[in-house]
Design a protein around this motif. Structure first.
Motif, PDB file in Angstrom:
ATOM      1  N   THR A   5      11.296  -6.429  14.212  1.00  0.00           N
ATOM      2  CA  THR A   5      12.280  -5.458  13.715  1.00  0.00           C
ATOM      3  C   THR A   5      11.834  -4.936  12.354  1.00  0.00           C
ATOM      4  O   THR A   5      11.474  -5.713  11.477  1.00  0.00           O
ATOM      5  N   VAL A   6      11.873  -3.623  12.202  1.00  0.00           N
ATOM      6  CA  VAL A   6      11.539  -2.991  10.929  1.00  0.00           C
ATOM      7  C   VAL A   6      12.769  -2.241  10.433  1.00  0.00           C
ATOM      8  O   VAL A   6      13.428  -1.530  11.199  1.00  0.00           O
ATOM      9  N   VAL A   7      13.075  -2.408   9.156  1.00  0.00           N
ATOM     10  CA  VAL A   7      14.217  -1.725   8.535  1.00  0.00           C
ATOM     11  C   VAL A   7      13.668  -0.702   7.544  1.00  0.00           C
ATOM     12  O   VAL A   7      12.819  -1.027   6.704  1.00  0.00           O
ATOM     13  N   TRP A   8      14.167   0.519   7.645  1.00  0.00           N
ATOM     14  CA  TRP A   8      13.720   1.605   6.757  1.00  0.00           C
ATOM     15  C   TRP A   8      14.908   2.035   5.906  1.00  0.00           C
ATOM     16  O   TRP A   8      15.836   2.671   6.394  1.00  0.00           O
ATOM     17  N   PRO A   9      14.937   1.666   4.619  1.00  0.00           N
ATOM     18  CA  PRO A   9      16.052   2.082   3.763  1.00  0.00           C
ATOM     19  C   PRO A   9      15.948   3.552   3.371  1.00  0.00           C
ATOM     20  O   PRO A   9      14.864   4.040   3.031  1.00  0.00           O
ATOM     21  N   PHE A  10      17.077   4.245   3.414  1.00  0.00           N
ATOM     22  CA  PHE A  10      17.147   5.663   3.070  1.00  0.00           C
ATOM     23  C   PHE A  10      18.146   5.865   1.940  1.00  0.00           C
ATOM     24  O   PHE A  10      19.257   5.334   1.978  1.00  0.00           O
ATOM     25  N   GLY A  11      17.739   6.663   0.965  1.00  0.00           N
ATOM     26  CA  GLY A  11      18.632   7.048  -0.114  1.00  0.00           C
ATOM     27  C   GLY A  11      18.562   8.534  -0.330  1.00  0.00           C
ATOM     28  O   GLY A  11      18.418   9.323   0.606  1.00  0.00           O
ATOM     29  N   ALA A  12      18.667   8.948  -1.581  1.00  0.00           N
ATOM     30  CA  ALA A  12      18.618  10.356  -1.945  1.00  0.00           C
ATOM     31  C   ALA A  12      18.260  10.463  -3.419  1.00  0.00           C
ATOM     32  O   ALA A  12      18.359   9.490  -4.161  1.00  0.00           O
ATOM     33  N   CYS A  13      17.838  11.644  -3.812  1.00  0.00           N
ATOM     34  CA  CYS A  13      17.656  11.967  -5.230  1.00  0.00           C
ATOM     35  C   CYS A  13      18.589  13.130  -5.519  1.00  0.00           C
ATOM     36  O   CYS A  13      18.249  14.287  -5.275  1.00  0.00           O
ATOM     37  N   GLU A  14      19.788  12.806  -5.972  1.00  0.00           N
ATOM     38  CA  GLU A  14      20.822  13.826  -6.124  1.00  0.00           C
ATOM     39  C   GLU A  14      21.765  13.445  -7.251  1.00  0.00           C
ATOM     40  O   GLU A  14      21.897  12.266  -7.596  1.00  0.00           O
ATOM     41  N   GLN A  15      22.421  14.449  -7.781  1.00  0.00           N
ATOM     42  CA  GLN A  15      23.374  14.213  -8.871  1.00  0.00           C
ATOM     43  C   GLN A  15      24.454  13.235  -8.447  1.00  0.00           C
ATOM     44  O   GLN A  15      24.943  13.266  -7.320  1.00  0.00           O
ATOM     45  N   LEU A  30       5.204   3.225  14.527  1.00  0.00           N
ATOM     46  CA  LEU A  30       5.705   1.857  14.605  1.00  0.00           C
ATOM     47  C   LEU A  30       5.862   1.424  16.058  1.00  0.00           C
ATOM     48  O   LEU A  30       5.509   0.294  16.427  1.00  0.00           O
ATOM     49  N   ALA A  31       6.388   2.313  16.889  1.00  0.00           N
ATOM     50  CA  ALA A  31       6.549   1.990  18.310  1.00  0.00           C
ATOM     51  C   ALA A  31       5.201   1.713  18.962  1.00  0.00           C
ATOM     52  O   ALA A  31       5.060   0.774  19.756  1.00  0.00           O
ATOM     53  N   ASP A  32       4.204   2.506  18.620  1.00  0.00           N
ATOM     54  CA  ASP A  32       2.867   2.314  19.184  1.00  0.00           C
ATOM     55  C   ASP A  32       2.266   0.968  18.789  1.00  0.00           C
ATOM     56  O   ASP A  32       1.399   0.434  19.488  1.00  0.00           O
ATOM     57  N   GLN A  33       2.717   0.433  17.640  1.00  0.00           N
ATOM     58  CA  GLN A  33       2.198  -0.849  17.169  1.00  0.00           C
ATOM     59  C   GLN A  33       2.996  -2.038  17.703  1.00  0.00           C
ATOM     60  O   GLN A  33       2.700  -3.186  17.372  1.00  0.00           O
ATOM     61  N   GLY A  34       4.022  -1.772  18.514  1.00  0.00           N
ATOM     62  CA  GLY A  34       4.746  -2.848  19.161  1.00  0.00           C
ATOM     63  C   GLY A  34       6.097  -3.183  18.589  1.00  0.00           C
ATOM     64  O   GLY A  34       6.740  -4.137  19.036  1.00  0.00           O
ATOM     65  N   VAL A  35       6.558  -2.431  17.601  1.00  0.00           N
ATOM     66  CA  VAL A  35       7.868  -2.725  17.011  1.00  0.00           C
ATOM     67  C   VAL A  35       8.951  -2.568  18.073  1.00  0.00           C
ATOM     68  O   VAL A  35       8.990  -1.574  18.805  1.00  0.00           O
ATOM     69  N   ARG A  36       9.837  -3.531  18.160  1.00  0.00           N
ATOM     70  CA  ARG A  36      10.912  -3.510  19.159  1.00  0.00           C
ATOM     71  C   ARG A  36      12.128  -2.730  18.678  1.00  0.00           C
ATOM     72  O   ARG A  36      12.765  -2.026  19.447  1.00  0.00           O
ATOM     73  N   ARG A  37      12.459  -2.874  17.371  1.00  0.00           N
ATOM     74  CA  ARG A  37      13.657  -2.228  16.827  1.00  0.00           C
ATOM     75  C   ARG A  37      13.352  -1.626  15.468  1.00  0.00           C
ATOM     76  O   ARG A  37      12.726  -2.267  14.624  1.00  0.00           O
TER      77      ARG A  37
END
Length: 271
Positions: free
Chosen positions: A26-36, A106-113
């Motif tokens: 499982t790989v987790v990708w954190p998302f944020g923003a650069c905003e006021q 990531l999927a091509d490398q075998g990541v399940r989730r």
């Protein structure tokens, strides 16, 4: 056992190969923003929240579990704040393409989730679209978009009903959490701004029948809500609730085979 380094980008390529071939990887990708975020909070507020809360959650997991995280995506989709200096926003199609291309690799490398761990409310729907599109292209990998503040128990016991409904941006909750996580980045101002007039029926800024609001429509300061009651004590309680919730969510996910993948996907290594 000491906590392990969960950063995907800190792995060597042989270590990444072995990691991604583990069952349930499982790989987790954190998302944020650069905003006021008003005059008192940094542009990186959402990115900082996503990264700090996720890191605390990962530290609480069994170090043998097959979970890693990507570097935070610190610039997101923020056109609603574009009229305030400092805001940087990617076009919607570019952010969707970014998720699509990275996810495919990531999927091509075998990541399940792949979990899209998002802390910016303005890109919830966009990341849901990106996740669905990626899943169609890569049916062997589950894609789970989620929002930092969604589904967290106990918030109503900490924050007033009015602020839960109207404190949409840089108000009591976000200011308090930043006072807890990075107080050196918090300025002295505590604006009360952007409070909308009563809407007819179920129409609202957000909710059952939302409108596509722009920050400049509502606020001169960039704050939408009331930040006056923000405190480090409240921030600590919010941090605790957030970490507990996501720790429980990730433990349950990693202990399961959920979500189901179709029959065509089951031949992929690591699934």
């Amino acid at each position: 056992m000491p906590p392990r380094d969960c950063r995907f980008d800190h792995l060597s390529w042989p270590a990444a190969t072995a990691a991604m071939q583990q069952p349930g990887a499982t790989v987790v990708w954190p998302f944020g923003a650069c905003e006021q975020h008003g005059p008192q909070l940094p542009l990186a507020t959402d990115a900082l929240f996503a990264e700090r809360i996720l890191d605390a959650v990962l530290l609480g997991l069994d170090p043998l579990l097959p979970i890693w995280r990507l570097p935070v995506q610190a610039i997101g989709f923020s056109p609603e704040h574009a009229s305030f200096p400092g805001t940087l926003s990617l076009p919607a199609d570019l952010l969707i393409a970014l998720v699509d291309r990275v996810g495919e690799q990531l999927a091509d490398q075998g990541v399940r989730r792949l979990v899209l761990f998002n802390a910016h409310g303005g890109q919830i729907a966009l990341l849901q679209v990106a996740a669905r599109q990626l899943r169609v292209r890569c049916p062997q990998m589950a894609v789970l978009p989620c929002f930092l503040w969604s589904g967290v128990d106990g918030l109503s016991g900490l924050i007033s009903e009015a602020e839960l409904e109207q404190g949409l941006h840089a108000a009591e909750a976000e200011t308090s959490l930043m006072l807890r996580l990075a107080p050196e980045l918090v300025g002295p101002e505590r604006p009360v701004d952007g409070l909308p007039p009563a809407a007819p029926g179920d129409w609202s800024l957000e909710g059952a029948a939302p409108c596509a609001w722009l920050a400049r429509d509502l606020s001169a300061s960039g704050v939408i809500g009331d930040s006056r009651s923000a405190s480090v004590e409240l921030g600590g309680r919010l941090e605790e609730r957030l970490v507990e919730h996501w720790l429980r969510q990730f433990k349950a996910l990693l202990a399961s085979d959920w979500p189901p993948l179709n029959a065509a996907s089951t031949g992929v290594s690591g699934s």
